[in-house]
Design a protein around this motif. Structure first.
Motif, PDB file in Angstrom:
ATOM      1  N   GLU A 150       0.562  -1.065  -0.213  1.00  0.00           N
ATOM      2  CA  GLU A 150      -0.040   0.039  -0.146  1.00  0.00           C
ATOM      3  C   GLU A 150       1.497   1.391   0.743  1.00  0.00           C
ATOM      4  O   GLU A 150       2.138   1.882   0.279  1.00  0.00           O
ATOM      5  CB  GLU A 150      -1.144  -0.609   1.475  1.00  0.00           C
ATOM      6  CG  GLU A 150      -1.799  -0.968   1.135  1.00  0.00           C
ATOM      7  CD  GLU A 150      -3.247  -0.995   2.782  1.00  0.00           C
ATOM      8  OE1 GLU A 150      -3.908  -2.337   2.703  1.00  0.00           O
ATOM      9  OE2 GLU A 150      -2.702  -0.250   3.578  1.00  0.00           O
ATOM     10  N   LYS A 151       0.311   2.423  -0.728  1.00  0.00           N
ATOM     11  CA  LYS A 151       1.222   3.591  -0.715  1.00  0.00           C
ATOM     12  C   LYS A 151       0.265   4.545  -0.206  1.00  0.00           C
ATOM     13  O   LYS A 151      -1.052   4.528  -1.297  1.00  0.00           O
ATOM     14  CB  LYS A 151       1.994   4.235  -1.245  1.00  0.00           C
ATOM     15  CG  LYS A 151       3.237   2.649  -1.871  1.00  0.00           C
ATOM     16  CD  LYS A 151       3.940   3.180  -3.000  1.00  0.00           C
ATOM     17  CE  LYS A 151       5.162   2.537  -2.536  1.00  0.00           C
ATOM     18  NZ  LYS A 151       6.476   2.317  -3.542  1.00  0.00           N
ATOM     19  N   GLU A 152       0.787   5.861  -0.248  1.00  0.00           N
ATOM     20  CA  GLU A 152      -0.374   6.816   0.261  1.00  0.00           C
ATOM     21  C   GLU A 152       0.171   8.636  -0.401  1.00  0.00           C
ATOM     22  O   GLU A 152       1.661   8.365  -0.194  1.00  0.00           O
ATOM     23  CB  GLU A 152      -0.896   7.600   2.004  1.00  0.00           C
ATOM     24  CG  GLU A 152      -2.133   6.262   2.150  1.00  0.00           C
ATOM     25  CD  GLU A 152      -2.417   5.835   3.261  1.00  0.00           C
ATOM     26  OE1 GLU A 152      -1.936   5.470   4.488  1.00  0.00           O
ATOM     27  OE2 GLU A 152      -3.041   7.271   3.952  1.00  0.00           O
ATOM     28  N   LYS A 153      -0.338   9.058  -0.250  1.00  0.00           N
ATOM     29  CA  LYS A 153      -0.244  10.631  -1.074  1.00  0.00           C
ATOM     30  C   LYS A 153      -1.332  11.524  -1.237  1.00  0.00           C
ATOM     31  O   LYS A 153      -2.396  11.316  -1.635  1.00  0.00           O
ATOM     32  CB  LYS A 153       0.781  10.945  -2.163  1.00  0.00           C
ATOM     33  CG  LYS A 153       0.728  12.065  -2.565  1.00  0.00           C
ATOM     34  CD  LYS A 153       1.445  11.887  -4.465  1.00  0.00           C
ATOM     35  CE  LYS A 153       2.294  13.188  -5.065  1.00  0.00           C
ATOM     36  NZ  LYS A 153       2.656  13.541  -5.905  1.00  0.00           N
TER      37      LYS A 153
ATOM     38  N   ARG B  89      -5.211  12.303  -0.545  1.00  0.00           N
ATOM     39  CA  ARG B  89      -5.718  12.379  -0.305  1.00  0.00           C
ATOM     40  C   ARG B  89      -5.993  10.454  -0.734  1.00  0.00           C
ATOM     41  O   ARG B  89      -7.210   9.959  -1.497  1.00  0.00           O
ATOM     42  CB  ARG B  89      -6.834  12.785  -0.840  1.00  0.00           C
ATOM     43  CG  ARG B  89      -7.786  13.747  -0.553  1.00  0.00           C
ATOM     44  CD  ARG B  89      -8.337  14.822  -0.657  1.00  0.00           C
ATOM     45  NE  ARG B  89      -7.645  16.348  -2.214  1.00  0.00           N
ATOM     46  CZ  ARG B  89      -6.641  16.833  -2.056  1.00  0.00           C
ATOM     47  NH1 ARG B  89      -6.068  17.221  -0.739  1.00  0.00           N
ATOM     48  NH2 ARG B  89      -5.949  17.186  -3.530  1.00  0.00           N
TER      49      ARG B  89
ATOM     50  N   LYS C 273      -4.505   6.921  -1.702  1.00  0.00           N
ATOM     51  CA  LYS C 273      -3.960   5.376  -0.370  1.00  0.00           C
ATOM     52  C   LYS C 273      -4.564   4.277  -2.311  1.00  0.00           C
ATOM     53  O   LYS C 273      -5.453   4.199  -3.035  1.00  0.00           O
ATOM     54  CB  LYS C 273      -4.772   5.193  -0.244  1.00  0.00           C
ATOM     55  CG  LYS C 273      -3.901   3.801   0.387  1.00  0.00           C
ATOM     56  CD  LYS C 273      -5.228   3.523   1.269  1.00  0.00           C
ATOM     57  CE  LYS C 273      -4.808   2.360   2.615  1.00  0.00           C
ATOM     58  NZ  LYS C 273      -5.193   2.021   3.896  1.00  0.00           N
TER      59      LYS C 273
ATOM     60  N   THR D 177      -3.904   0.309  -3.457  1.00  0.00           N
ATOM     61  CA  THR D 177      -3.170  -0.958  -2.225  1.00  0.00           C
ATOM     62  C   THR D 177      -3.208  -2.152  -3.580  1.00  0.00           C
ATOM     63  O   THR D 177      -4.028  -1.413  -5.629  1.00  0.00           O
ATOM     64  CB  THR D 177      -4.704  -1.486  -1.880  1.00  0.00           C
ATOM     65  OG1 THR D 177      -6.000  -1.388  -2.735  1.00  0.00           O
ATOM     66  CG2 THR D 177      -5.004  -0.300  -0.758  1.00  0.00           C
TER      67      THR D 177
ATOM     68  N   THR E 193     -10.106   9.766  -1.081  1.00  0.00           N
ATOM     69  CA  THR E 193     -10.659   9.857   0.486  1.00  0.00           C
ATOM     70  C   THR E 193     -11.323  11.348   0.294  1.00  0.00           C
ATOM     71  O   THR E 193      -9.911  12.043   0.134  1.00  0.00           O
ATOM     72  CB  THR E 193      -9.557   9.618   2.089  1.00  0.00           C
ATOM     73  OG1 THR E 193      -9.285   8.405   2.002  1.00  0.00           O
ATOM     74  CG2 THR E 193     -10.700  10.323   3.155  1.00  0.00           C
TER      75      THR E 193
END
Lengths: 115, 113
Positions: free
Chosen positions: B56-59, B61, B63, B65, B76
Motif C-alpha cells: 500500500e502507498k499513500e499520498k 488524499r 491511497k 493498494t 478520501t
C-alpha cells in the motif's frame, strides 16, 4: 530538477510528409520510451531506448522509428504520415537501473495533427 | 496477452464523497504496477509504484493498494482539484527489463464542489 522536455509541442503536417519529434530526458536517466495516445486506443507503447539501443518495441508499422543519442536525448520519426497518425506523442524517461523497476516520468507531449 | 482494465470509465463525485477506482490486470509476471494522473492536454503525472501483493502507498488524499489480480486507488474526501483522468499501467517481467508500460483506458474523475 528539470523534467522531461519534448519539442515541438504542436505540429501540423500533411499526409505523406514525414515528421521528427524530440525528447530530452531527465538528467541522469538512461531509458527513454515513446507512446502514442489517442481517444480510441489510449496510451500505446511504441519503443524504448537504453544506452542508444532499442530495447523493447511495440506493435507499430515500420514507418515509426526512433533513435537515442549518447547524451540520452531521443528522437522519433514517422514517415509517410497518415490521417490516423494524428495523436499526442508522449516521451517518458526513467533511471532503469539493471534489474530494478523504476518509475517513468512523462513529458508534456507533442500534439501531431495530420491533415 | 497482457491486459489492463480500469473501471469505472467515468466517475462523478461530490466534494468530500470518498470512492475507489479499480484496475484489473493480466500479465505473465508482474514487475510493477503504476498509477498516473493526467490532466487535459498534459502528460501523465506519476503517482505510485506497487511491486507486490499486499503493498500500500499513500499520498495526500490518495491511497493505492495491490492484490495478485487488481489494484485500487482510494480517494478520501476528494476536492475539485482532484478532477483528472487516472491511469493504471503494468510492467511485465517477461520483457527485456526496461520501460514498456501497458496502460488501461483510464478513469475520468470529476469532483463537483
Amino acid at each position: 530538477k528539470a523534467g522531461v522536455t519534448q519539442t515541438p509541442r504542436y505540429l501540423i503536417k500533411t499526409r505523406g510528409q514525414q515528421v521528427t519529434l524530440s525528447c530530452s530526458p531527465i538528467s541522469g536517466h538512461r531509458s527513454v520510451s515513446w507512446y502514442q495516445q489517442t481517444p480510441g486506443q489510449g496510451l500505446q507503447f511504441l519503443f524504448e531506448y537504453f544506452s542508444e539501443t532499442q530495447r523493447n518495441k511495440g506493435n507499430f508499422p515500420g514507418r515509426f522509428s526512433g533513435r537515442q543519442f549518447s547524451n540520452s536525448r531521443s528522437e522519433m520519426n514517422v514517415s509517410t504520415l497518415e490521417l490516423g497518425d494524428s495523436a499526442l506523442y508522449l516521451c517518458a524517461s526513467s533511471l532503469a537501473k539493471a534489474a530494478l523497476n523504476t518509475e517513468a516520468f512523462f513529458g508534456q507531449g507533442t500534439r501531431l495533427t495530420v491533415v | 496477452e497482457d491486459q489492463v482494465t480500469q473501471s469505472p470509465e467515468a466517475l462523478r463525485l461530490q466534494e468530500g464523497e470518498s470512492s475507489s477506482l479499480n484496475c484489473s490486470y493480466t500479465v505473465s509476471g508482474l514487475r510493477g504496477l503504476f498509477w498516473y494522473r493526467q490532466d487535459p492536454g498534459k502528460g501523465p503525472e506519476f503517482l505510485f509504484t506497487l511491486y507486490s501483493a499486499g503493498e500500500e502507498k499513500e499520498k495526500e488524499r490518495l491511497k493505492a493498494t495491490l492484490t495478485k489480480k487488481e489494484s485500487f486507488l482510494h480517494i478520501t474526501a476528494p476536492k475539485p482539484e482532484d478532477s483528472a483522468t487516472y491511469l493504471c499501467a503494468v510492467q511485465d517481467s517477461h520483457y527485456n527489463q526496461g520501460g514498456k508500460l501497458i496502460f488501461g483506458q483510464g478513469t475520468e474523475l470529476s469532483v463537483k464542489p
